[in-house]
Scaffold this active site. Sequence first.
Site, PDB file in Angstrom:
ATOM      1  CE  LYS A 245      -5.696  -0.525  -1.483  1.00  0.00           C
ATOM      2  NZ  LYS A 245      -4.477  -0.037  -0.805  1.00  0.00           N
TER       3      LYS A 245
ATOM      4  CB  SER B 254      -2.009   3.525  -3.876  1.00  0.00           C
ATOM      5  OG  SER B 254      -2.441   4.689  -3.213  1.00  0.00           O
TER       6      SER B 254
ATOM      7  CG  ASP C 237      -1.892   7.695   0.717  1.00  0.00           C
ATOM      8  OD1 ASP C 237      -1.244   8.744   0.816  1.00  0.00           O
ATOM      9  OD2 ASP C 237      -2.492   7.347  -0.324  1.00  0.00           O
TER      10      ASP C 237
ATOM     11  CG  ASP D 119      -1.846   2.188   6.378  1.00  0.00           C
ATOM     12  OD1 ASP D 119      -2.233   3.246   6.902  1.00  0.00           O
ATOM     13  OD2 ASP D 119      -1.994   1.951   5.169  1.00  0.00           O
TER      14      ASP D 119
ATOM     15  CG  ASP E 298      -1.728   1.229   1.400  1.00  0.00           C
ATOM     16  OD1 ASP E 298      -2.388   1.623   0.426  1.00  0.00           O
ATOM     17  OD2 ASP E 298      -1.704   1.829   2.494  1.00  0.00           O
TER      18      ASP E 298
END
Length: 214
Positions: free
Chosen positions: A141, A108, A9, A166, A7
């Site tokens: 997502k 992302s 961010d 995360d 990922d």
Amino acid sequence: MQAVIFDMDGLIVDSEPLWRLAERATFAEVGLELTDADCERTMGMRSDEVIRFWFDEFPWTGRSLTEVEERLENRVRELIAERATVMPGVEQAMAMARAEGLLLGLASSSSPTLIDAVLAKLELKDHFSDVRSAVDEDHGKPHPAVFLSAASMLDVAPTECVAIEDSLAGVRSARGAGMRVIAVPPPHLIDDPGYDIADIKLKSLVELSRDMLR
């Protein structure tokens, strides 16, 4: 395993505080006073889906959803250029993956423009074999589409990929794609049971080992 899909961010770049600043300022312009906790509810989602999420809960007038999204993206891009820094352990994690002969991909929720801005700022553009944005998928997502596309572009089966995430949305996305999942939650969410679906949970990428990638 044949590939590691990161990922971006909150995992590669310390951008979640920047997103919260941008979201709070942008939504304040249409009358929504969001808290940091409010912003966490949409962490990991595409910006258009963040806009729709809050519009569905608190409809506003005066600006279209597209206009609000553009304002948000512009603010985030400016903050990235000014303040973006790499997260601890990123360089060693990538070096470890390459040493294991694994392909590196990125999946992302950010737009291609923001992805390019981050990778340029952190000088990481040449580190990935493929970069995928959930903006190019029908669903963002926690839908698994972006991870499935990343695996496809790497020409690797999803079951041969390790995803590192995360956010809860990202962990669910990678799990839905059938990947091995390593979660690196924000410190205050480390005990959130939602992350228990991950195969491994770390406090920081600094804790990543070669055995975890195998």
